[in-house]
Design a protein around this motif. Structure first.
Motif, short mmCIF file in Angstrom:
data_model
loop_
_atom_site.label_atom_id
_atom_site.label_comp_id
_atom_site.label_asym_id
_atom_site.label_seq_id
_atom_site.Cartn_x
_atom_site.Cartn_y
_atom_site.Cartn_z
N ASP A 207 1.00 -1.04 0.03
CA ASP A 207 0.24 -0.01 0.16
C ASP A 207 1.28 1.14 0.55
O ASP A 207 2.23 1.75 0.07
CB ASP A 207 -0.78 -0.37 0.97
CG ASP A 207 -0.49 0.11 2.65
OD1 ASP A 207 0.67 0.19 2.50
OD2 ASP A 207 -1.24 0.93 3.32
N LYS A 209 1.26 4.52 1.28
CA LYS A 209 0.89 5.31 2.76
C LYS A 209 0.20 7.12 2.75
O LYS A 209 -0.31 7.83 3.70
CB LYS A 209 1.35 4.96 4.12
CG LYS A 209 1.07 3.33 3.97
CD LYS A 209 1.12 2.75 6.30
CE LYS A 209 0.87 1.86 6.01
NZ LYS A 209 2.23 0.43 6.06
N TYR A 264 -2.67 -9.67 9.87
CA TYR A 264 -1.91 -8.59 9.38
C TYR A 264 -0.92 -8.41 9.26
O TYR A 264 -0.40 -7.52 9.91
CB TYR A 264 -3.03 -7.45 8.65
CG TYR A 264 -2.22 -6.43 8.35
CD1 TYR A 264 -1.54 -5.31 8.11
CD2 TYR A 264 -3.08 -5.67 7.58
CE1 TYR A 264 -1.12 -4.55 7.55
CE2 TYR A 264 -3.46 -3.84 7.15
CZ TYR A 264 -1.93 -3.34 6.71
OH TYR A 264 -1.42 -2.31 5.86
N GLU A 278 4.30 -3.72 11.47
CA GLU A 278 3.30 -3.85 12.77
C GLU A 278 2.17 -4.74 12.50
O GLU A 278 2.53 -4.88 10.98
CB GLU A 278 2.70 -2.17 12.13
CG GLU A 278 1.77 -1.54 10.95
CD GLU A 278 0.69 -1.20 10.50
OE1 GLU A 278 0.91 -0.08 11.44
OE2 GLU A 278 0.66 -0.91 9.42
N ASN A 280 -1.59 -6.03 12.52
CA ASN A 280 -2.80 -5.34 13.01
C ASN A 280 -3.53 -6.11 12.86
O ASN A 280 -3.59 -7.97 11.95
CB ASN A 280 -3.03 -4.43 11.23
CG ASN A 280 -2.71 -3.58 11.18
OD1 ASN A 280 -2.96 -2.69 12.65
ND2 ASN A 280 -2.68 -2.74 9.69
N ARG A 282 -6.80 -7.27 11.90
CA ARG A 282 -8.03 -6.96 10.73
C ARG A 282 -7.55 -7.18 9.48
O ARG A 282 -6.61 -6.56 8.50
CB ARG A 282 -8.86 -6.28 11.21
CG ARG A 282 -8.19 -4.64 11.65
CD ARG A 282 -7.65 -3.63 10.07
NE ARG A 282 -6.74 -2.80 10.81
CZ ARG A 282 -6.51 -1.96 10.13
NH1 ARG A 282 -6.61 -2.22 9.13
NH2 ARG A 282 -5.05 -1.44 10.44
N GLY A 284 -6.84 -5.13 5.73
CA GLY A 284 -6.46 -4.03 5.80
C GLY A 284 -6.53 -3.33 4.59
O GLY A 284 -7.32 -3.53 3.59
N GLU A 287 -5.59 -1.61 0.47
CA GLU A 287 -5.37 -3.89 0.07
C GLU A 287 -6.50 -5.11 -0.21
O GLU A 287 -6.19 -4.57 -1.06
CB GLU A 287 -3.81 -4.36 0.82
CG GLU A 287 -3.12 -3.57 0.78
CD GLU A 287 -3.19 -2.77 2.00
OE1 GLU A 287 -3.75 -1.92 2.84
OE2 GLU A 287 -2.21 -2.71 3.53
N1 GLY Z 1 -3.81 -0.18 4.73
C1 GLY Z 1 -2.73 0.07 6.12
C2 GLY Z 1 -4.51 -0.17 6.78
O1 GLY Z 1 -4.78 -1.26 6.87
O2 GLY Z 1 -3.56 0.14 8.63
#
Ligand code: GLY
Length: 410
Positions: A207, A209, A264, A278, A280, A282, A284, A287
């Motif tokens: 992605d 940012k 993620y 990082e 995540n 859930r 993203g 993406e």
């Molecule tokens: N594309 C970054 C996020 O979903 O955190």
């Protein structure tokens, strides 16, 4: 299967669109949803999607067989725990496991215990310690909000004063700060389905940012993305699963907080190999819009298998050949305070997914958030997918709207 999706962004639009093609799905709902999800899914009212009792009441009242939680905030608030406790299958981690996103300090602790490569870091929770801590990092300085910040809590800068100012703003707001060493190398987002134990990666994506062309300006939630990565070496996803995702999943399970949902991994491919920037908890955004455009397996079945601990029984995922590209159309002012309420034309065309939109009483679709639309193109290769995405975004009009013109360009 009756599937209820919680959320209101382009990620949720992509999820309901993909599940609308799954023959096992008999009914789809998205709450609160947006003007785009309303075209593919029912839109039952919900007072607060972050409120566990409200989600359970809706899931029961709507007779959901599967609840899919899109954003991080309800996960961190414990909505998935409550849905599962009500006896309904739920795609999304418990509040305890979602701390992998909700607290960067927790994520670092898990990674260190699991031996997962990640940037050196230090937590600062007292302004008096900031200058000494900053002296141990940078330039380049990486300053992160410890908690959730919708992708906007991170500042990466060469300028120590800018790093200091961001850290002080966060500390003044009562948020601990994480300082990190900068990891150089191309970034990769790898989404993995995890049922507590088994890990199944989706296509790797990248992605964009920063808000402006060439990667300038402030960070955003994401201005565009593409998948898969034509430049990646074969086996990259398997390497990341083996060295990063599986050890993390095992460590979480060993702590009594098994992860169930979408893990993620946001990575930098450094000269020493992939390192975690990082995690995540859930899918993203943006993406997901590109990745799901290429998925050919029935998505609701895949998410249900994940939610019920049956990923190991699932046949291998099937993907379309080719590439998909997402370009985000953002409102004037984003990533600062976006202007809302502007009419949008062309938003019902193919490939146009809705993020911050709502339908006004007179029927017009208007903007209601910072990222307004995510426009997806696909094609045999990146050039063809880009061309289609940009052709489609040119068919959309939003006063003051802006988008990057260099997504997936090399
Ligand atoms: N594309 C970054 C996020 O979903 O955190």
């Amino acid at each position: 299967m009756r599937v209820l999706v919680i959320g209101a962004g382009a990620r949720e639009h992509a999820l309901v669109l993909a599940m609308s093609h799954d023959p096992t799905v008999t009914a789809l709902a998205c709450a609160p949803g947006n003007a785009g999800t309303a075209a593919v899914a029912e839109q039952p009212a919900i007072a607060d999607p972050n409120d566990a009792a409200a989600v359970v009441e809706l899931a029961r009242g709507w007779s959901a067989d599967l609840v899919v939680i899109g954003p991080e905030a309800p996960l961190v608030a414990g909505v998935a725990d409550a849905v599962r406790a009500a006896g309904i299958a739920c795609f999304g981690p418990s509040a305890s496991a979602a701390r992998i996103e909700g607290s960067k300090a927790f994520a670092k602790d898990v990674m260190h215990a699991a031996g997962v490569p990640t940037a050196r870091s230090e937590v600062v929770d007292n302004p008096a310690r900031l200058d000494k801590a900053l002296a141990g990092f940078g330039p380049t300085y990486v300053v992160k909000d410890d908690g959730l910040a919708a992708g906007k809590g991170v500042v990466v800068t060469e300028d120590i004063e800018a790093a200091r100012a961001h850290a002080l703003t966060l500390l003044d707001g009562g948020h601990p700060v994480i300082l990190e060493s900068f990891v150089d190398g191309p970034e990769v987002s790898l989404f993995c389905l995890v049922d507590g134990e088994t890990v199944v990666p989706l296509l790797p994506a990248q992605d964009f940012k920063r808000v402006g062309d060439g990667g300038v300006g402030p960070n955003t939630g994401g201005m565009g993305a593409y998948a898969p990565l034509p430049w990646a070496e074969p086996g990259l996803a398997d390497t990341i699963v083996r060295t990063i995702v599986e050890p993390t999943v095992r460590e979480l399970a060993a702590r009594g907080v098994p992860f169930n949902g979408l893990l993620y991994a946001g990575l930098a491919l450094s000269s020493d190999g992939p390192q975690v920037i990082e995690f995540n908890a859930r899918f993203g955004d943006p993406e997901t819009e590109a990745v799901l455009a290429l998925l050919r397996s029935p998505l609701a079945g895949v998410l249900h298998a994940t939610a019920t601990g049956k990923l190991a029984e699932l046949p291998p995922l099937e993907w379309a050949e080719g590439t998909a590209v997402t370009v985000v159309l953002a409102a004037e002012g984003y990533p600062g305070t976006p202007r809302v309420g502007d009419p949008i034309t062309g938003a019902e065309a193919e490939g146009v997914l809705h993020a911050g939109t709502r339908r006004r009483e007179d029927g017009a679709i208007v903007s209601s958030g910072g990222r307004v639309l995510a426009v997806v193109g696909s094609g045999d290769d990146l050039d063809a997918a880009r061309a289609q995405a940009y052709q489609r975004i040119e068919g959309v009009h939003l006063t003051g709207g802006h988008y990057r013109t260099d997504i997936a360009e090399f």
